[in-house]
Motif scaffolding. Structure first.
Motif, PDB file in Angstrom:
ATOM      1  N   GLY A   1     -12.314   2.079   1.509  1.00  0.00           N
ATOM      2  CA  GLY A   1     -11.976   3.505   1.425  1.00  0.00           C
ATOM      3  C   GLY A   1     -10.555   3.650   0.951  1.00  0.00           C
ATOM      4  O   GLY A   1      -9.719   2.786   1.174  1.00  0.00           O
ATOM      5  N   CYS A   2     -10.286   4.755   0.241  1.00  0.00           N
ATOM      6  CA  CYS A   2      -8.939   4.979  -0.289  1.00  0.00           C
ATOM      7  C   CYS A   2      -8.519   6.410   0.042  1.00  0.00           C
ATOM      8  O   CYS A   2      -8.534   7.257  -0.830  1.00  0.00           O
ATOM      9  CB  CYS A   2      -8.898   4.713  -1.789  1.00  0.00           C
ATOM     10  SG  CYS A   2      -7.267   4.883  -2.531  1.00  0.00           S
ATOM     11  N   PRO A   3      -8.169   6.642   1.315  1.00  0.00           N
ATOM     12  CA  PRO A   3      -8.170   5.697   2.427  1.00  0.00           C
ATOM     13  C   PRO A   3      -9.505   5.726   3.175  1.00  0.00           C
ATOM     14  O   PRO A   3     -10.315   6.636   2.957  1.00  0.00           O
ATOM     15  CB  PRO A   3      -7.070   6.259   3.329  1.00  0.00           C
ATOM     16  CG  PRO A   3      -7.196   7.747   3.133  1.00  0.00           C
ATOM     17  CD  PRO A   3      -7.586   7.948   1.697  1.00  0.00           C
TER      18      PRO A   3
ATOM     19  N   ASN B   1      -7.023  -3.161  -5.522  1.00  0.00           N
ATOM     20  CA  ASN B   1      -6.996  -1.735  -5.922  1.00  0.00           C
ATOM     21  C   ASN B   1      -5.768  -1.363  -6.771  1.00  0.00           C
ATOM     22  O   ASN B   1      -5.504  -1.979  -7.808  1.00  0.00           O
ATOM     23  CB  ASN B   1      -7.067  -0.887  -4.641  1.00  0.00           C
ATOM     24  CG  ASN B   1      -7.459   0.560  -4.841  1.00  0.00           C
ATOM     25  OD1 ASN B   1      -8.172   0.889  -5.756  1.00  0.00           O
ATOM     26  ND2 ASN B   1      -6.997   1.431  -3.960  1.00  0.00           N
TER      27      ASN B   1
ATOM     28  N   GLY C   1       0.859  -1.180   0.000  1.00  0.00           N
ATOM     29  CA  GLY C   1       0.000   0.000   0.000  1.00  0.00           C
ATOM     30  C   GLY C   1       0.895   1.229   0.000  1.00  0.00           C
ATOM     31  O   GLY C   1       2.113   1.122   0.136  1.00  0.00           O
TER      32      GLY C   1
ATOM     33  N   GLY D   1      -8.728  -0.600   4.101  1.00  0.00           N
ATOM     34  CA  GLY D   1      -8.566   0.202   2.892  1.00  0.00           C
ATOM     35  C   GLY D   1      -8.748  -0.623   1.623  1.00  0.00           C
ATOM     36  O   GLY D   1      -8.669  -1.841   1.621  1.00  0.00           O
ATOM     37  N   ASP D   2      -8.958   0.108   0.513  1.00  0.00           N
ATOM     38  CA  ASP D   2      -9.304  -0.561  -0.748  1.00  0.00           C
ATOM     39  C   ASP D   2      -8.215  -1.495  -1.263  1.00  0.00           C
ATOM     40  O   ASP D   2      -8.516  -2.488  -1.922  1.00  0.00           O
ATOM     41  CB  ASP D   2      -9.619   0.494  -1.812  1.00  0.00           C
ATOM     42  CG  ASP D   2     -10.942   1.201  -1.563  1.00  0.00           C
ATOM     43  OD1 ASP D   2     -11.683   0.760  -0.654  1.00  0.00           O
ATOM     44  OD2 ASP D   2     -11.224   2.187  -2.263  1.00  0.00           O
ATOM     45  N   CYS D   3      -6.951  -1.180  -1.024  1.00  0.00           N
ATOM     46  CA  CYS D   3      -5.893  -2.077  -1.522  1.00  0.00           C
ATOM     47  C   CYS D   3      -5.955  -3.430  -0.820  1.00  0.00           C
ATOM     48  O   CYS D   3      -5.702  -4.462  -1.442  1.00  0.00           O
ATOM     49  CB  CYS D   3      -4.513  -1.444  -1.348  1.00  0.00           C
ATOM     50  SG  CYS D   3      -4.248  -0.036  -2.440  1.00  0.00           S
TER      51      CYS D   3
ATOM     52  N   SER E   1       0.786   3.725   2.161  1.00  0.00           N
ATOM     53  CA  SER E   1       0.832   4.243   3.534  1.00  0.00           C
ATOM     54  C   SER E   1      -0.274   5.267   3.785  1.00  0.00           C
ATOM     55  O   SER E   1      -0.402   5.767   4.902  1.00  0.00           O
ATOM     56  CB  SER E   1       2.197   4.807   3.950  1.00  0.00           C
ATOM     57  OG  SER E   1       2.325   6.163   3.593  1.00  0.00           O
ATOM     58  N   GLY E   2      -1.081   5.558   2.758  1.00  0.00           N
ATOM     59  CA  GLY E   2      -2.169   6.525   2.953  1.00  0.00           C
ATOM     60  C   GLY E   2      -3.168   6.076   3.994  1.00  0.00           C
ATOM     61  O   GLY E   2      -3.747   6.908   4.709  1.00  0.00           O
ATOM     62  N   CYS E   3      -3.394   4.773   4.105  1.00  0.00           N
ATOM     63  CA  CYS E   3      -4.341   4.286   5.121  1.00  0.00           C
ATOM     64  C   CYS E   3      -3.779   4.540   6.523  1.00  0.00           C
ATOM     65  O   CYS E   3      -4.521   4.907   7.435  1.00  0.00           O
ATOM     66  CB  CYS E   3      -4.631   2.801   4.901  1.00  0.00           C
ATOM     67  SG  CYS E   3      -5.551   2.470   3.389  1.00  0.00           S
TER      68      CYS E   3
ATOM     69  N   GLU F   1      -3.137  -2.921   6.013  1.00  0.00           N
ATOM     70  CA  GLU F   1      -3.151  -2.052   4.824  1.00  0.00           C
ATOM     71  C   GLU F   1      -2.426  -2.756   3.674  1.00  0.00           C
ATOM     72  O   GLU F   1      -1.362  -3.354   3.862  1.00  0.00           O
ATOM     73  CB  GLU F   1      -2.418  -0.732   5.110  1.00  0.00           C
ATOM     74  CG  GLU F   1      -2.249   0.104   3.838  1.00  0.00           C
ATOM     75  CD  GLU F   1      -1.382   1.346   4.031  1.00  0.00           C
ATOM     76  OE1 GLU F   1      -1.452   1.990   5.083  1.00  0.00           O
ATOM     77  OE2 GLU F   1      -0.635   1.671   3.081  1.00  0.00           O
TER      78      GLU F   1
HETATM   79  S1  SF4 Z   1      -6.332   2.134  -0.170  1.00  0.00           S
HETATM   80 FE1  SF4 Z   1      -5.646   4.077  -1.082  1.00  0.00          FE
HETATM   81  S2  SF4 Z   1      -4.676   5.169   0.629  1.00  0.00           S
HETATM   82 FE2  SF4 Z   1      -4.814   2.980   1.248  1.00  0.00          FE
HETATM   83  S3  SF4 Z   1      -2.869   2.060   0.614  1.00  0.00           S
HETATM   84 FE3  SF4 Z   1      -4.286   1.786  -1.091  1.00  0.00          FE
HETATM   85  S4  SF4 Z   1      -3.924   3.551  -2.468  1.00  0.00           S
HETATM   86 FE4  SF4 Z   1      -3.027   4.045  -0.466  1.00  0.00          FE
END
Ligand code: SF4
Length: 176
Positions: A146-148, A91, A13, A84-86, A15-17, A58
């Motif tokens: 969610g992203c994130p 994702n 990921g 999170g979506d990933c 790291s946004g989450c 994440e």
């Molecule tokens: S879900 Fe969005 S914010 Fe979280 S790791 Fe994936 S790309 Fe980054």
């Protein structure tokens, strides 16, 4: 009474989450008061411990290192949360799935490189054939899309878990 043991893990990921986790701001202090954060990129513990009550994961499962880690995390965790979506759908990491790891590495490390092109054989973990959502690899108990995911969503889910409820994530949406 002992506090629940909380962990967070970062696979493939951005790291946004985890940044959204930090966006809980002062509510982090409340969470830290009500749960022991025993493993996370945010704390200095090197080995994923035994007897974890809740773990936020994440990122997608993209490399052999991710695969080894998520299996260990699953063995040692009671409630595993796809964070999170990933983690939930693979994702962004899954964008490389139609290409395949060989051509992807060629493109990144040879075709687009002018200085010392070459595919690294050390340090970079070997890629799996495809990036997979976490639930394709191990059982997942809670999905937090969610992203994130928003800080409010994370906070409410953690409070539910600490108080013994299954988080209600029906209001959560993919992609925001
Ligand atoms: S879900 Fe969005 S914010 Fe979280 S790791 Fe994936 S790309 Fe980054």
């Amino acid at each position: 009474m002992s506090k629940p043991r909380l962990a967070t893990v970062w696979l493939d990921g951005c790291s946004g989450c985890h940044m959204s986790f930090l966006d809980m701001d002062e509510r982090l202090l409340e969470i830290a008061d009500r749960a022991d954060i025993v493993y996370s990129p945010l704390v200095d513990h090197k080995v994923f411990p035994e007897d974890v009550d809740f773990c936020l994961v994440e990122g997608a499962v993209s490399s052999e290192e991710d695969l080894h880690k998520i299996k260990l995390v699953r063995e040692r965790t009671r409630t595993l949360i796809s964070f999170g979506d990933c983690a939930v759908t693979a994702n962004v990491p899954a964008m490389r799935n139609p290409i395949g790891p060989g051509p992807l590495l060629e493109r990144a490390y040879i075709e687009n490189v002018t200085l010392n092109p070459g595919i690294p054989l050390q340090v970079i973990p070997a890629l799996l054939p495809t990036a997979q959502p976490v639930h394709r690899v191990v059982q997942v108990d809670v999905f937090l899309p969610g992203c994130p995911p928003s800080a409010d969503l994370i906070y409410n889910a953690l409070v539910d878990l600490i108080e013994g409820r299954t988080p209600d994530t029906r209001g959560a949406r993919f992609g925001r």
